[in-house]
Scaffold this active site. Sequence first.
Site, mmCIF file in Angstrom:
data_model
loop_
_atom_site.group_PDB
_atom_site.id
_atom_site.type_symbol
_atom_site.label_atom_id
_atom_site.label_comp_id
_atom_site.label_asym_id
_atom_site.label_seq_id
_atom_site.Cartn_x
_atom_site.Cartn_y
_atom_site.Cartn_z
ATOM 1 N N ASP A 50 1.380 5.890 2.774
ATOM 2 C CA ASP A 50 0.733 4.589 2.921
ATOM 3 C C ASP A 50 -0.749 4.837 2.670
ATOM 4 O O ASP A 50 -1.425 5.481 3.469
ATOM 5 C CB ASP A 50 0.972 4.059 4.335
ATOM 6 C CG ASP A 50 0.238 2.756 4.620
ATOM 7 O OD1 ASP A 50 -0.777 2.471 3.963
ATOM 8 O OD2 ASP A 50 0.663 2.014 5.522
ATOM 9 N N ASP A 107 0.798 -1.230 0.000
ATOM 10 C CA ASP A 107 0.000 0.000 0.000
ATOM 11 C C ASP A 107 0.827 1.275 0.000
ATOM 12 O O ASP A 107 0.308 2.351 0.270
ATOM 13 C CB ASP A 107 -0.996 0.048 1.176
ATOM 14 C CG ASP A 107 -0.597 -0.779 2.358
ATOM 15 O OD1 ASP A 107 0.507 -1.316 2.350
ATOM 16 O OD2 ASP A 107 -1.399 -0.879 3.289
ATOM 17 N N LYS A 121 6.278 3.797 18.556
ATOM 18 C CA LYS A 121 5.342 4.858 18.942
ATOM 19 C C LYS A 121 5.812 5.641 20.174
ATOM 20 O O LYS A 121 5.185 5.600 21.231
ATOM 21 C CB LYS A 121 3.950 4.269 19.182
ATOM 22 C CG LYS A 121 3.351 3.637 17.937
ATOM 23 C CD LYS A 121 1.951 3.127 18.164
ATOM 24 C CE LYS A 121 1.387 2.535 16.875
ATOM 25 N NZ LYS A 121 0.026 1.996 17.056
#
Length: 368
Positions: free
Chosen positions: A216, A109, A160
Amino acid sequence: LILVGGFGTRLRPLTISYPKPIVEFANKPIVAHQIEALVKVGVKEVILAINYQPQAMMEYIQKFEQEYGIKITCSHELEPLGTAGPIALAKELLLADPEQKYFFVFNSDVVCEFPLDKMVEFHQKHGKEGTIFLTSVDEPSKYGVVLTEEDGKIKDFVEKPQEFVGSKINAGLYLFNTSVIDRIKPVQTSLEREIFPQMAKDNQLYSLVLDGFWMDVGQPTDFLTGTVLYLQYVREKEASKLANAPNIIGNVLIDPTASIHPDAYIGPDVTIGPGVVIEEGVRLKQSCILREAVIRQHTWISNSIIGWQSKIGRWVRIEGITVCAEDVQVKDELYLNGCSIPVSYTHLRAHETPEHLVCRLLLEKKKN
């Protein structure tokens, strides 16, 4: 090797009809952008790691082979293998040519400028097992951040981070020596969480920062943002591909088989696919209209995706990341904001709010 095995849940309802890699992005299947880039750097064979809807993928393979003059082979996962397992599953295919020293791995993607020639040159220069493309983002806390040394060698991965440690993230495009295959077993395994940290620990993983745009496009918001970035890239590199007419505003890509009324105003940042019909008084901006959709008179669409063969009535207003899947029929004078409308849904009622629509669909599903 292109990883096309995911279910595409983030891009639903579009992926109910088609696997995500063959959903058209800028009037071309997402995976076709990647195949085209690989052909340009001399790749002769592409392996598609398939899991979801394999038959639908098979129908497109012959078209891709003919269009791009490349051999395409499928490696069929009987169960999900993550991002690393498909590499081990395709081991025989990847090692079929004993003279082949390197192979690419792409997440399906990702769209960008694909400067693969620079990647190959850099990989050969540092001489280690792997190279990954990185890209800089404004909000790194949403991603796993990659920490590197000045020469590109990867030091660590931070998942993250809540405090700023860097802005470079994994772009989902890799180049490996064939020796990497020995690190992976044909079971569900993650490149990002299991293989890459070990390669970095062994000083075998380097990085190169992407030039230009990257996105993406695996969910509707990012699909539309990616369209904006891609159309600007086309404007800078091949402006002749974009539409140019009195009723066109900004960057607009139109398939030559589409029919557009001269009193419809299109743009900026719109793609219109094959066989689409746009009638008088329509206003489109920041939207993607997929193959054979019909937009009736005086309808206004912004920041939305209209799926294949859908029919949008007269005086309709659609906005707010609304996604109509395949063959959706929207009646006249409706307002849709932030809706996700499933395949072949034909009973959208007049004056129904998105909240009412969602509740009614859930109730009908429960009754059935």
